[in-house]
Design a protein around this motif. Structure first.
Motif, PDB file in Angstrom:
ATOM      1  N   LEU A  55      -1.046   1.015   0.393  1.00  0.00           N
ATOM      2  CA  LEU A  55       0.164   1.374   1.151  1.00  0.00           C
ATOM      3  C   LEU A  55       0.148   2.838   1.574  1.00  0.00           C
ATOM      4  CD1 LEU A  55       2.763  -0.482  -1.093  1.00  0.00           C
ATOM      5  CD2 LEU A  55       1.770  -1.276   1.041  1.00  0.00           C
ATOM      6  N   ALA A  56      -0.725   3.628   0.917  1.00  0.00           N
ATOM      7  CA  ALA A  56      -0.765   5.053   1.238  1.00  0.00           C
ATOM      8  C   ALA A  56      -1.718   5.364   2.366  1.00  0.00           C
ATOM      9  CB  ALA A  56      -1.181   5.832  -0.008  1.00  0.00           C
ATOM     10  N   LEU A  57      -2.780   4.555   2.501  1.00  0.00           N
ATOM     11  CA  LEU A  57      -3.854   4.954   3.409  1.00  0.00           C
ATOM     12  C   LEU A  57      -4.170   3.963   4.518  1.00  0.00           C
ATOM     13  CD1 LEU A  57      -6.427   6.358   0.819  1.00  0.00           C
ATOM     14  CD2 LEU A  57      -4.682   7.612   2.067  1.00  0.00           C
ATOM     15  N   PHE A  58      -3.714   2.761   4.393  1.00  0.00           N
ATOM     16  CA  PHE A  58      -4.171   1.746   5.346  1.00  0.00           C
ATOM     17  C   PHE A  58      -3.014   1.121   6.128  1.00  0.00           C
ATOM     18  CE2 PHE A  58      -7.370   1.713   1.871  1.00  0.00           C
ATOM     19  CZ  PHE A  58      -8.368   2.344   2.578  1.00  0.00           C
ATOM     20  N   GLN A  59      -3.418   0.227   7.009  1.00  0.00           N
ATOM     21  CA  GLN A  59      -2.451  -0.484   7.849  1.00  0.00           C
ATOM     22  C   GLN A  59      -1.414  -1.230   7.004  1.00  0.00           C
ATOM     23  OE1 GLN A  59      -1.874  -0.330  11.003  1.00  0.00           O
ATOM     24  NE2 GLN A  59      -2.288  -2.202  12.118  1.00  0.00           N
ATOM     25  N   ASN A  60      -1.749  -1.544   5.751  1.00  0.00           N
ATOM     26  CA  ASN A  60      -0.800  -2.222   4.849  1.00  0.00           C
ATOM     27  C   ASN A  60       0.514  -1.462   4.751  1.00  0.00           C
ATOM     28  OD1 ASN A  60      -3.651  -2.577   4.060  1.00  0.00           O
ATOM     29  ND2 ASN A  60      -2.789  -4.169   2.754  1.00  0.00           N
ATOM     30  N   GLY A  61       0.426  -0.126   4.953  1.00  0.00           N
ATOM     31  CA  GLY A  61       1.630   0.702   4.892  1.00  0.00           C
ATOM     32  C   GLY A  61       2.625   0.373   5.987  1.00  0.00           C
ATOM     33  N   TYR A  62       2.154  -0.361   7.013  1.00  0.00           N
ATOM     34  CA  TYR A  62       3.042  -0.760   8.111  1.00  0.00           C
ATOM     35  C   TYR A  62       3.226  -2.278   8.140  1.00  0.00           C
ATOM     36  CZ  TYR A  62       1.668   3.915   9.576  1.00  0.00           C
ATOM     37  OH  TYR A  62       1.425   5.253   9.607  1.00  0.00           O
ATOM     38  N   TYR A  63       2.988  -2.883   7.007  1.00  0.00           N
ATOM     39  CA  TYR A  63       3.080  -4.349   6.950  1.00  0.00           C
ATOM     40  C   TYR A  63       4.021  -4.716   5.820  1.00  0.00           C
ATOM     41  CZ  TYR A  63       1.320  -9.075   7.790  1.00  0.00           C
ATOM     42  OH  TYR A  63       1.216 -10.398   8.149  1.00  0.00           O
ATOM     43  N   GLU A  64       4.659  -5.868   5.954  1.00  0.00           N
ATOM     44  CA  GLU A  64       5.552  -6.342   4.902  1.00  0.00           C
ATOM     45  C   GLU A  64       4.842  -6.217   3.547  1.00  0.00           C
ATOM     46  OE1 GLU A  64       8.726  -7.433   4.443  1.00  0.00           O
ATOM     47  OE2 GLU A  64       8.025  -7.598   2.381  1.00  0.00           O
ATOM     48  N   PRO A  65       5.380  -5.384   2.655  1.00  0.00           N
ATOM     49  CA  PRO A  65       4.632  -5.064   1.434  1.00  0.00           C
ATOM     50  C   PRO A  65       4.385  -6.253   0.503  1.00  0.00           C
ATOM     51  CG  PRO A  65       6.801  -4.011   1.437  1.00  0.00           C
ATOM     52  CD  PRO A  65       6.609  -4.603   2.778  1.00  0.00           C
ATOM     53  N   LEU A  66       5.194  -7.287   0.635  1.00  0.00           N
ATOM     54  CA  LEU A  66       4.991  -8.437  -0.250  1.00  0.00           C
ATOM     55  C   LEU A  66       3.878  -9.357   0.264  1.00  0.00           C
ATOM     56  CD1 LEU A  66       8.690  -9.387  -1.069  1.00  0.00           C
ATOM     57  CD2 LEU A  66       7.065  -8.155  -2.484  1.00  0.00           C
ATOM     58  N   LEU A  67       3.392  -9.088   1.461  1.00  0.00           N
ATOM     59  CA  LEU A  67       2.375  -9.970   2.051  1.00  0.00           C
ATOM     60  C   LEU A  67       1.082  -9.207   2.300  1.00  0.00           C
ATOM     61  CD1 LEU A  67       4.657 -11.714   4.690  1.00  0.00           C
ATOM     62  CD2 LEU A  67       3.970 -12.621   2.464  1.00  0.00           C
ATOM     63  N   LYS A  68       0.034  -9.987   2.472  1.00  0.00           N
ATOM     64  CA  LYS A  68      -1.269  -9.384   2.733  1.00  0.00           C
ATOM     65  C   LYS A  68      -1.632  -9.625   4.191  1.00  0.00           C
ATOM     66  CE  LYS A  68      -5.876  -9.403   0.756  1.00  0.00           C
ATOM     67  NZ  LYS A  68      -6.844 -10.196   0.029  1.00  0.00           N
ATOM     68  N   PRO A  69      -1.844  -8.577   4.958  1.00  0.00           N
ATOM     69  CA  PRO A  69      -2.160  -8.800   6.376  1.00  0.00           C
ATOM     70  C   PRO A  69      -3.550  -9.411   6.546  1.00  0.00           C
ATOM     71  CG  PRO A  69      -2.270  -6.461   5.835  1.00  0.00           C
ATOM     72  CD  PRO A  69      -1.758  -7.158   4.617  1.00  0.00           C
ATOM     73  N   ASN A  70      -3.693 -10.209   7.619  1.00  0.00           N
ATOM     74  CA  ASN A  70      -5.018 -10.786   7.868  1.00  0.00           C
ATOM     75  C   ASN A  70      -5.923  -9.747   8.530  1.00  0.00           C
ATOM     76  OD1 ASN A  70      -4.431 -10.683  10.618  1.00  0.00           O
ATOM     77  ND2 ASN A  70      -3.588 -12.755  10.638  1.00  0.00           N
ATOM     78  N   ALA A  71      -7.185 -10.140   8.718  1.00  0.00           N
ATOM     79  CA  ALA A  71      -8.191  -9.187   9.208  1.00  0.00           C
ATOM     80  C   ALA A  71      -7.825  -8.646  10.591  1.00  0.00           C
ATOM     81  CB  ALA A  71      -9.545  -9.870   9.240  1.00  0.00           C
ATOM     82  N   VAL A  86      -6.216  11.599   1.249  1.00  0.00           N
ATOM     83  CA  VAL A  86      -6.403  10.759   0.052  1.00  0.00           C
ATOM     84  C   VAL A  86      -5.626  11.376  -1.117  1.00  0.00           C
ATOM     85  CG1 VAL A  86      -8.088   9.947  -1.649  1.00  0.00           C
ATOM     86  CG2 VAL A  86      -8.612   9.817   0.784  1.00  0.00           C
ATOM     87  N   ILE A  87      -5.702  12.686  -1.240  1.00  0.00           N
ATOM     88  CA  ILE A  87      -4.985  13.353  -2.346  1.00  0.00           C
ATOM     89  C   ILE A  87      -3.465  13.162  -2.179  1.00  0.00           C
ATOM     90  CG2 ILE A  87      -4.432  15.630  -3.336  1.00  0.00           C
ATOM     91  CD1 ILE A  87      -7.396  16.381  -2.651  1.00  0.00           C
ATOM     92  N   CYS A  88      -3.003  13.341  -0.935  1.00  0.00           N
ATOM     93  CA  CYS A  88      -1.565  13.132  -0.680  1.00  0.00           C
ATOM     94  C   CYS A  88      -1.145  11.720  -1.059  1.00  0.00           C
ATOM     95  CB  CYS A  88      -1.243  13.327   0.793  1.00  0.00           C
ATOM     96  SG  CYS A  88      -1.047  15.013   1.261  1.00  0.00           S
ATOM     97  N   GLY A  89      -1.953  10.763  -0.629  1.00  0.00           N
ATOM     98  CA  GLY A  89      -1.651   9.365  -0.924  1.00  0.00           C
ATOM     99  C   GLY A  89      -1.665   9.112  -2.417  1.00  0.00           C
ATOM    100  N   TRP A  90      -2.661   9.679  -3.072  1.00  0.00           N
ATOM    101  CA  TRP A  90      -2.765   9.490  -4.527  1.00  0.00           C
ATOM    102  C   TRP A  90      -1.545  10.095  -5.215  1.00  0.00           C
ATOM    103  CZ3 TRP A  90      -3.090  12.746  -8.771  1.00  0.00           C
ATOM    104  CH2 TRP A  90      -3.422  12.119  -9.975  1.00  0.00           C
ATOM    105  N   LEU A  91      -1.147  11.266  -4.752  1.00  0.00           N
ATOM    106  CA  LEU A  91       0.034  11.912  -5.358  1.00  0.00           C
ATOM    107  C   LEU A  91       1.280  11.043  -5.171  1.00  0.00           C
ATOM    108  CD1 LEU A  91      -0.395  15.680  -4.474  1.00  0.00           C
ATOM    109  CD2 LEU A  91      -0.274  14.676  -6.752  1.00  0.00           C
ATOM    110  N   ARG A  92       1.427  10.504  -3.984  1.00  0.00           N
ATOM    111  CA  ARG A  92       2.600   9.644  -3.731  1.00  0.00           C
ATOM    112  C   ARG A  92       2.585   8.434  -4.657  1.00  0.00           C
ATOM    113  NH1 ARG A  92       3.686   7.442   1.668  1.00  0.00           N
ATOM    114  NH2 ARG A  92       5.766   7.137   0.838  1.00  0.00           N
ATOM    115  N   MET A  93       1.381   7.914  -4.844  1.00  0.00           N
ATOM    116  CA  MET A  93       1.287   6.766  -5.738  1.00  0.00           C
ATOM    117  C   MET A  93       1.551   7.205  -7.189  1.00  0.00           C
ATOM    118  SD  MET A  93      -1.967   4.400  -6.681  1.00  0.00           S
ATOM    119  CE  MET A  93      -2.580   5.650  -7.778  1.00  0.00           C
ATOM    120  N   ARG A  94       0.927   8.294  -7.573  1.00  0.00           N
ATOM    121  CA  ARG A  94       1.037   8.753  -8.960  1.00  0.00           C
ATOM    122  C   ARG A  94       2.479   9.127  -9.307  1.00  0.00           C
ATOM    123  NH1 ARG A  94       1.427   8.291 -12.803  1.00  0.00           N
ATOM    124  NH2 ARG A  94       0.605   9.068 -14.738  1.00  0.00           N
TER     125      ARG A  94
END
Lengths: 496, 589
Positions: free
Chosen positions: B220-236, B203-211
């Motif tokens: 994008l730092a911690l979840f599956q969203n990091g492997y998904y087209e960033p402009l879109l929201k993945p479904n469940a 979490v700290i690493c991710g926060w640092l990357r974001m900060r």
């Protein structure tokens, strides 16, 4: 005995160290001389004049054989060896040589081994200026493209080393478009740039403060576009443009970007107002690319008689170089417009930039229109502001696009963009401007392994701007502000 | 003995599941794999590879891109995916089996099959799947290295591994750290909070990357969203494997407390049922309409025009599909011959291009193909460029198109730049190298059938292209009247626009309207009969044959009968559905 045992035990290490030592100090017996510059030398650094704080001028030659580069300064020298055609010059020793050669020259001698014998090419000179250039250049890296993009960002390059770091990348704002960055008199602490499409607005950075500005007013035709800071920092001149882009069917220029209307306005950063003068917002003229003089009393801009039919008659737009008074105390634009360079029917002017010492104004001249970046005939021209004479900066120009330029704060160096390598991808060149205002042979921004670097780089350098130090903006803060803040709406201040 | 038997049975079971997943992936995602291959360019260039490796997630990205380049080979996408999935499941099995016993194998497959199902969404990047494999590998390594070690050692090891995984694979490290937390909480319940350290580190690493401004937000730092087209929201469903893995680990940890044999068997049965249910649902997640377009795109890339024309979508009234069909007809030289054998609806059937479509790289790819087929080099290049820069990692076919169009224009340096780039790829280097022979050689370009045709079509007079395809084609034909593909598209535009005046002008004034024997194309003969129905002399003088005249008479009679008696034109006049007459009378543009 002990020495021998250490030698045996660490033979590989000793061998490597010895090889390095030999490679750094090796002297070779030259069997003959080869006329001309080294074959396939890239970039061509011969006879260029570099600032005394420039990064090592690594270059490449063709062929995979062994080659040696000897760089000689007035009081010392160094040798760099290559087996693959790339001379990678150690940065610390390079700095020592530069210091040594300041105000003088370095001599580069390349020797190559052919059929067991060493041959030397004729040495070439690299002049080292007494002057430094501003240590950072900020630019946008974009695909030289047409309608779509993905990654895009503003980056800064420390020209004393090879380090490039991001100033802002569009990944923080949903891959939108970021453009037109501008600094107050090369000050890295004060800048503006725009974002378009999603999270659109203008980013206004003053030290640690970041503000989002919504710059479309009821009296202006568009958001604020091409910026230039007033030297005192209170005002920023902008153009407002209705711009279109089209694709040529059979023209080497590939793309045409043209305005169907444009005006020049000034933003007051304190009151968040925009103002102008009716003479800079005429319906029968296109005004664009404003630039303040270093004393802040003159506002230069480009102006063309309006062309009725766009895009049909896009070739009829010819921009002149004009000047108008500016009074920073009252925040007013004068009404009398002088024309410094009348382009006529066969030329057009864009991107005027006055040297910080106020002696020269450099602009881009091309056949028509205002978007010189896509015009192969674009060349840099200089106006001597004391006598008004205009001349081509032929030493700096090429047969391809030579366009957007920025002055170093000491007026001794200018960085500009050029497509001379392949005709499409814009690269940065620097030229030394001597005390007589004359440009010297320009040199390509140094890179480690420059040939493969530039060959594989699929982005163009766009809007290079010299700055006096590192830009230390909080990227996350900018992204968050632009994503979440509603922004400040600018108001138009009428002159009456 | 029992353990050995379990291993053999487990291995056999895993192999069967792996084979089933291979079949299902091939059946449901074969063209999605081809599409993935077209959405990246992997360069065998150590500098490029090194620069990727130096960024978080870089190793997973390199491994992914290296694998995906092989998806160009038929069946390889499904094979490599099933293999990687099998390996992932085996690693999870190995990690779990000391606790979950016989249930470990089916349990291990559940998150893997969910991942494989998620791959049906092409906005889910393949490096997410590779990262999942790396997480399984790290879990197995952790189970090996931490076994019977002190808690302090476990926490240090877990934190170090989580950080290492974050660097090589990205956000998956958070999932890994959550799994470790579950395992370690059960291992040392007294100091449960220490088990949170690896996750907190991530979490700290991710926060640092974001900060520090490297990523937009913590998703994008911690979840599956990091492997998904960033402009879109993945479904469940895309997130389901990430939820399933901690649950599987939790279940396997809990089984340690229930020693009853029946529970072990019951859990195994439930796990088998769930894993099979997830497995057989893999094909259900694909968007069928989208998949149709992926299949047709692949046929275009492979120049398999017959497959397009016999595809089950041939009757669909969808502009994109119509564009593709007409492109296929053009490439086979049959555009005019068979234009009305397929559904058409106005000029958009040939080129459905607008502001919106220009923002979509799938569409710009298609438009580049169509403009290129028309012989309209400038917009073909324009769209190819947009397609190659509008996606994250480039498009190899579009770069090849840029090579061709720049060669046509004689922009040798730019062409060479792209050639050099493609020479660093595994599958395109040969083709790219072939293009070197055209560099600085106008005669070689002109002599080449494809490039020469485009070079001859370059107009002397410049204009802004891509705004009006008909106007573009007119100028191309004025420069090179012999360009049959351009001519067929030109006539087809007028036919579909029902531009009778334009067609009449063409028939009366353009010699190329007639073939070398002086015959007028049947479609144009049909046009003549529309505007000169009663003037047989004119018709004959302009190439209308007796056969066409007779057919027209039959059409006219049927039409009058239809008007008199009523009925559905598509059934009454079925025999004329391939004619311009039918289109002209019954199809609204």
């Amino acid at each position: 005995m002990v020495v021998m045992s250490i030698f045996k035990k660490h033979f590989p290490l000793v061998a490597v160290l010895t090889a390095i030592l030999i490679s750094c100090t090796s002297k070779v017996e030259v069997s003959g001389t080869i006329e001309g510059l080294p074959q396939g030398m890239f970039p061509d650094y011969s006879d260029v004049t570099v600032p005394c704080n420039i990064a090592p001028l690594d270059f490449e030659i063709s062929g995979d054989g062994n080659a040696l580069l000897t760089i000689t300064s007035p009081s010392s020298n160094m040798t760099v060896k290559t087996g693959k055609g790339t001379f990678r010059i150690p940065i610390r020793r390079w700095k020592r040589l530069l210091t040594d050669a300041r105000g003088s020259a370095l001599e580069f001698t390349v020797s190559v081994r052919q059929e067991g014998k060493w041959f030397s090419y004729n040495p070439f000179r690299v002049n080292v200026s007494e002057d430094e250039a501003d240590p950072y250049v900020v630019y946008r890296l974009i695909a030289p493209g047409y309608g779509l993009w993905n990654k895009m960002g503003l980056y800064q390059r420390n020209i004393t080393s090879f380090k490039q770091t991001p100033v802002y990348e569009n990944r923080l704002t949903d891959y939108n478009c970021v453009n037109c960055h501008s600094f107050r008199m090369q000050d890295p602490g004060r800048m503006v740039f725009h974002m378009r499409a999603k999270h659109g607005g203008t980013v206004y950075v003053d030290g640690d403060d970041v503000e989002k500005l919504n710059t479309k007013t009821e009296k202006t035709i568009s958001n604020l576009v091409y910026p230039y800071w007033h030297p005192e920092g209170r005002y920023i001149a902008f153009s407002v443009n209705s711009t279109l882009q089209a694709f040529h069917a059979a023209d080497p220029n590939r793309i045409e970007v043209f305005d169907s209307a444009s005006d020049v306005v000034v933003m007051d950063t304190q009151t968040k107002e925009v103002f102008s003068n009716p003479n800079l917002m005429r319906d029968d003229a296109f005004e664009t690319f404003p630039t303040f003089s270093p004393d802040g009393r003159s506002l230069y801009f480009c102006s063309a008689p309006a062309v009725e039919l766009m895009p049909e008659e896009y070739r009829k737009a010819h921009y002149n170089l004009c000047r108008v008074d500016f009074d920073p105390e009252s925040g007013t634009v004068g009404s009398k417009i002088d024309t410094l360079f009348h382009a006529g029917d066969s030329a057009s002017v864009s991107f005027p930039r006055v040297s910080p010492d106020g002696k020269e104004l450099v602009f881009t001249k091309h056949g028509f229109g205002n978007f010189s970046i896509w015009h192969r005939d674009s060349d840099l021209y200089s106006v001597n502001l004391s006598d008004g004479t205009v001349r081509s900066m032929s030493e700096a120009n090429s047969s391809e696009v030579d366009s957007y330029h920025s002055w170093s704060s000491n007026s001794r160096f200018m960085v500009f963009s050029s497509r001379r390598i392949d005709g499409l991808y814009t690269r940065l060149y620097m030229t030394y401007i001597d005390e007589n205002g004359l440009e010297h042979k320009p040199f390509l921004l140094p890179q480690r392994s420059p040939k493969s670097f530039y060959e594989s780089l699929m982005f163009s350098y766009n809007i290079p701007e010299f700055v006096k130090g590192k830009v230390k903006v909080d990227r996350q803060k900018i992204g968050k502000t632009m994503r979440e803040s509603p922004g400040t709406d600018l108001k138009f201040r009428s002159s009456d | 003995m029992r353990k050995q038997w379990l291993n053999i049975a487990g291995g056999a079971g895993a192999l069967i599941l792996g084979v089933i997943s291979l079949v299902l992936l091939e059946r449901s995602q074969a063209f999605a794999f081809f599409y993935r291959e077209q959405n990246q360019i992997f360069l065998l260039d150590w500098k490029d590879i090194l620069s990727k490796l130096m960024s978080p997630g870089g190793f997973a990205l390199v491994l992914c891109q290296c694998s995906v380049q092989f998806f160009k080979i038929p069946h390889m996408g499904a094979l490599l995916t099933a293999l990687l999935g099998l390996l992932t499941a085996l690693l999870l099995w190995k990690s779990l089996k000391d606790k979950a016993s016989i249930a470990a194998l089916p349990l291990g497959f559940i998150p893997v099959f969910l991942q494989e199902g998620a791959l049906s969404d092409t906005f889910f990047f393949y490096n997410g799947f590779v990262a999942f494999f790396l997480a399984a590998l790290f879990l197995w390594l952790y189970s090996m290295l931490s076994s019977e070690k002190t808690n302090r050692f476990r926490i240090i090891l877990g934190t170090a591994m989580a950080l290492a995984l974050y660097f090589i694979a990205g956000p998956i490290a958070f999932l890994f750290a959550i799994c470790l937390a579950i395992i370690d909480v059960f291992t040392d319940r007294k100091h449960w909070y220490l088990a949170m350290i690896p996750a907190m580190s991530i979490v700290i690493c991710g926060w640092l990357r974001m900060r520090l401004g490297f990523i937009q937000d913590m998703r994008l730092a911690l979840f599956q969203n990091g492997y998904y087209e960033p402009l879109l929201k993945p479904n469940a469903y895309i997130h389901s494997s990430w939820i399933a893995l901690p649950i599987v680990i939790l279940v396997s940890e809990c089984t340690r407390f229930i020693k009853a044999k029946w529970f072990e068997v019951a859990l195994a049965c439930v796990a088998v049922v769930v894993s099979l249910a997830v497995l057989f649902r893999i094909p259900k997640h694909i968007d069928k309409k989208y998949y149709d377009s992926l299949r047709l795109s692949h046929y275009i890339n492979e120049e398999d025009w017959d497959s397009i024309l016999s595809d089950r979508t041939t009757t669909h009234m969808n502009y994109i599909l119509m564009n593709i069909r007409n492109l296929a007809l053009s490439k086979k030289g049959l555009l005019l011959d068979r234009l009305f054998d397929y559904p058409q609806k106005g000029i958009l059937s040939l080129l459905a291009e607008n502001e919106q479509s220009n923002q979509n790289t799938d569409m710009t790819v298609l438009h580049s193909h169509i403009h290129f087929a028309m012989g309209n080099t400038a917009p073909a290049q324009n769209k190819a460029f947009d397609s190659s820069v509008g996606i994250h990692y480039g498009n190899p076919y579009m770069i090849m198109r840029l090579i061709k169009t720049n060669l046509v224009w004689g922009a040798w340096d730019v062409a060479e730049k792209y050639i050099s780039m493609m020479e660093k790829t595994l599958f395109y280097k040969g083709q790219a190298h072939e293009f070197r022979r055209f560099l600085n050689d106008d005669e070689a370009v002109l002599a080449d059938p494809e490039l020469g045709r485009l070079r001859r079509g370059l107009t002397k007079m410049d204009y802004f292209s891509g705004m009006n395809p008909l106007a573009d084609l007119e100028l191309i034909l004025a420069t090179d009247p012999s360009d049959k593909a351009a001519r067929d598209y030109y006539v087809s535009f007028m036919l579909l626009a029902k531009d009778i005046e334009g067609l009449r002008h063409y028939i009366e004034n353009v010699p190329e309207a007639y073939d070398e024997h002086g015959d007028l194309h049947p479609r144009l003969q049909e046009v003549v009969l529309i505007y000169a129905e009663g003037d047989k002399d004119y018709c004959k003088a302009h190439g209308v044959t007796d056969e066409t005249l007779n057919r027209y008479e039959a059409f006219r009679k049927q039409y009058i009968s239809l008007k008199t008696n009523g009925g559905n034109p598509s059934s009454v006049m079925k025999s004329f559905s391939g004619t311009f007459w039918y289109y002209y009378m019954f199809i609204n543009r």
